[in-house]
Structures are given as structure tokens and as C-alpha cells.
Write an enzyme that holds these catalytic residues in place. Sequence first.
Site, PDB file in Angstrom:
ATOM      1  N   THR A   1       0.832  -1.206   0.000  1.00 62.72           N
ATOM      2  CA  THR A   1       0.000   0.000   0.000  1.00 62.72           C
ATOM      3  C   THR A   1       0.864   1.253   0.000  1.00 62.72           C
ATOM      4  OG1 THR A   1      -1.751  -1.185   1.163  1.00 62.72           O
ATOM      5  CG2 THR A   1      -1.809   1.226   1.287  1.00 62.72           C
TER       6      THR A   1
ATOM      7  N   ASN B   1      -5.445  -9.062  -8.404  1.00 58.79           N
ATOM      8  CA  ASN B   1      -5.521  -9.838  -7.167  1.00 58.79           C
ATOM      9  C   ASN B   1      -6.803 -10.658  -7.041  1.00 58.79           C
ATOM     10  OD1 ASN B   1      -6.132  -6.894  -6.934  1.00 58.79           O
ATOM     11  ND2 ASN B   1      -7.167  -7.585  -5.077  1.00 58.79           N
TER      12      ASN B   1
ATOM     13  N   GLN C   1       0.939  -9.102  -6.936  1.00 57.56           N
ATOM     14  CA  GLN C   1       0.458 -10.468  -7.163  1.00 57.56           C
ATOM     15  C   GLN C   1       1.313 -11.232  -8.181  1.00 57.56           C
ATOM     16  OE1 GLN C   1      -1.841 -12.183  -5.550  1.00 57.56           O
ATOM     17  NE2 GLN C   1      -2.592 -10.511  -4.282  1.00 57.56           N
TER      18      GLN C   1
ATOM     19  N   CYS D   1      -9.454  -6.897   1.282  1.00 57.54           N
ATOM     20  CA  CYS D   1      -9.570  -5.528   1.766  1.00 57.54           C
ATOM     21  C   CYS D   1     -10.972  -4.973   1.572  1.00 57.54           C
ATOM     22  CB  CYS D   1      -8.576  -4.638   1.048  1.00 57.54           C
ATOM     23  SG  CYS D   1      -7.007  -5.442   0.831  1.00 57.54           S
TER      24      CYS D   1
HETATM   25  C1  LIG Z   1      -2.013  -7.124  -1.150  1.00 54.80           C
HETATM   26  C2  LIG Z   1      -2.018  -6.154  -2.256  1.00 54.80           C
HETATM   27  C3  LIG Z   1      -1.739  -4.799  -2.026  1.00 54.80           C
HETATM   28  C4  LIG Z   1      -1.472  -4.251  -0.643  1.00 54.80           C
HETATM   29  O1  LIG Z   1      -0.242  -4.691  -0.116  1.00 54.80           O
HETATM   30  P1  LIG Z   1       0.020  -4.598   1.473  1.00 54.80           P
HETATM   31  O2  LIG Z   1       1.428  -5.037   1.645  1.00 54.80           O
HETATM   32  O3  LIG Z   1      -0.977  -5.542   2.102  1.00 54.80           O
HETATM   33  O4  LIG Z   1      -0.214  -3.184   1.865  1.00 54.80           O
HETATM   34  C5  LIG Z   1      -1.738  -3.950  -3.109  1.00 54.80           C
HETATM   35  N1  LIG Z   1      -1.972  -4.395  -4.358  1.00 54.80           N
HETATM   36  C6  LIG Z   1      -2.255  -5.689  -4.624  1.00 54.80           C
HETATM   37  C7  LIG Z   1      -2.475  -6.123  -6.027  1.00 54.80           C
HETATM   38  C8  LIG Z   1      -2.288  -6.615  -3.583  1.00 54.80           C
HETATM   39  O5  LIG Z   1      -2.573  -7.883  -3.845  1.00 54.80           O
END
Ligand SMILES: *Cc1c(COP(=O)(O)O)cnc(C)c1O
Length: 385
Positions: A70, A147, A175, A321
Amino acid sequence: MIYLDNAASTQVHEDVLKEMLPYFKEQYGNPSSIHRYGRLASKAIETARKRIAELINANQNEILLTSGGTESNNTALFGVMRQNKASQLITSHIEHDAILEPCKQLEKEGFNVVYLPVDSYGMIDIEKLKRSITKETALVSIMFANNEVGTIQPIKEIAQICKQHNVLFHTDAIQAVGKIPIDVNEIGIDMLSISSHKINGPKGIGALYIKNGTNLDPFILGGGQENGMRSGTENVANIAGFGKACCLAKENLDKNAAHMKNLRDHLTSRIVSEISHVSVNGNVENKTPNNTHFTFLGVNGEDLIIKLDEYGVAASTGSACSVKTQKASHVLMAMGFSHEQITGSLRMTVGLYNTIPEMDQTVDILKKVVQELRSVSPFKAKYGF
Ligand SMILES: *Cc1c(COP(=O)(O)O)cnc(C)c1O
């Protein structure tokens, strides 16, 4: 329990945990300190940075350590846009909220954000991308792999289009890393986001690859760590663990991807042949090896997840999320799915520690659960379950 939610998070690898432990008890120094404790901590960070760089064929000095995916996405988008005179950003409708929410904020600040549409497989419209780039475009940000449905975008083609137009290109590769070989130089990427906990590393740590010569505004101000780009005392244990996770991901990439694909294909083919009124979503020809995504008509996905959990299977309707906010998946909406198709959707993502017997058990449980839910479904008559 059978854990089939590896796109949400993964188990920390044994060797990763081992790598982290010394930094809690013996080597707890502040990496900015001059004494031996400080030097050891600082050295651990640089070892990890090298390992992270090697996974994507970058230089060590092109890796900015962050608190996770993030923050990497936020740093890239705000860092480029806020220092740029050009005022347009191009992204897609199927990005993670960690891109879409910063985009909303940028729109509030007066920037123009263009959202590219996708087809029913989740592939972005390349022609629309070409037409959307103007003199005002400062940045294009398109995710490497989605994702929810696992669709992989033609990243090299997108990178080339950006280069031709002299526009910076960022990709959320969270991903894709560890599942698909990535060479940032060969592809021609300017910025790329990675998250540790999606590749069997600890949570709360990630990186942003920033190609040498790319200018960004710093995101967090303070003591000047990370070359002034991200102040705050480094999370040494997490960084060391993340480095080890990258090292393992690089060493075992082909083996891990083949393992995941084998499990995923076994699971998918049994479900398709043994359960009626089911469709497989995403681009089956071009998706991450760990992802499979279904629509079971006449079933509510949330009910399905709860029932599966009762029987010991952990799955998801889509993005972890957005589940809490109870929004319909913006990804499936962009792919043109009907309300009913979205309601009946289920994502299962395999990981390093899953086995074939687990896949078989999952199918047996799923058959039972889907049948139970369909027997009381309001669509029972419509489909003749
Ligand atoms: C999990 C994810 C995020 C967020 O990553 P974090 O390390 O949990 O903050 C952002 N983009 C994608 C595509 C994700 O799968």
C-alpha cells in the site's frame, strides 16, 4: 484447516523466520548508530536490499523500503504527481484499492485521472491507453496481475507505449512477484511495487523499485533514512525477513510456480467437471499460477465462504480488503459481470504449502456446500437444481 487464500496473505517461510529472529534479541541496534550494533543492523538492511533487487534484476540503489504494498503504491503515485507540472495520470478500473484511493485523492487535488476499461477477461484496452496519453500525462499505473481474478496484463507492451510517449510507467506487481519471472530492465519499468507478505515474508514491509534517474517527492519526512525518501527507523527484522523471502522466491521461482499451477489446475478441472452451473473467471490463458476464480450460479458467495469455513476451508469472494466494506467487487463490475454473477463468485488461491489431497478434499466439501446452498436458493426453479 485448508488455507486457500494465499492472494490475501501467506505463511512465513521457516527460513524467513530464522533470518528475522536475531534482530529482536541480539542485534537490536538502530541502523543509523555508529557503533557495532548499528553497523550490523545497517549491514543486514543492505544484504536484504540486494536480495530484493536481485529478484527483479534491479540495482540495489533502486530499492526503496516501505511499510508494504500500500505504501509503495502511494509513494509512487503521490511522489510523481505532486512534483510534476503535467497533470494527468492513467490507470485502470481493476486496480487494487491501494491505487484507486490515492487516485481519488489526486482527483480532489485537481489532477486528471483516466481509468481504462477492461474486457470480460480483465484485460485492459491497449488502444484506449494509446489514445488517452496526452502532453499532460505524467504517469501510467497499471497492475501487473490482478488480485481477484489473476489476469496478467501485457506489461511489456504497456511499458513500450509509455516509453515512446516519454511517460513514466508504474506497475503494482504485488500479485506477480515470485510467481512470474520479472526483469525490470528487460520490460522497461520505471517503478514497481512489491509486498513481502504475499511471498511468504512478514507483513508490514515492502519495496518500491525506482529506476535510477526517476524523480519522486519523499513521502515521509524526518531523520532522512532511505536517502531522504522515507524517514523513520528501519524495521530491521522485517527487512531481513523480506530479503530472505525474495532470495527464496528467486531460487525456487520455476519450481514454486509449477507446484501452484499443478494444484490450481487439478482443483479447477475437478470443480468444472463435477459441479453444474459454474464458470471459471479471468483470463485462463494468461493468469497467475496460484489463482482460480469461479461463479457458482444461484449461490451467494458470502454464504459459501462461511459454510466452507465451517468445514475447514479458507477461501475468499475476492479482495480481502473490500470484504469488510461489503462493496460489490469493482473488478468484476468492470469486467461486465451481472449482479448475480458477482454474488456467486469465489476466489481460491493456492500457495507453497498446499497439497493435492487438500485440493481433492476441497472439491468434496465444495460439492456438498454448493448443493446445500442451492437446495434453498431462490434461483432453484430457474436453473432446475
Ligand atoms: C495485497 C495487495 C496490495 C497491498 O499490499 P500490502 O502489503 O498488504 O499493503 C496492493 N496491491 C495488490 C495487487 C495486492 O494484492
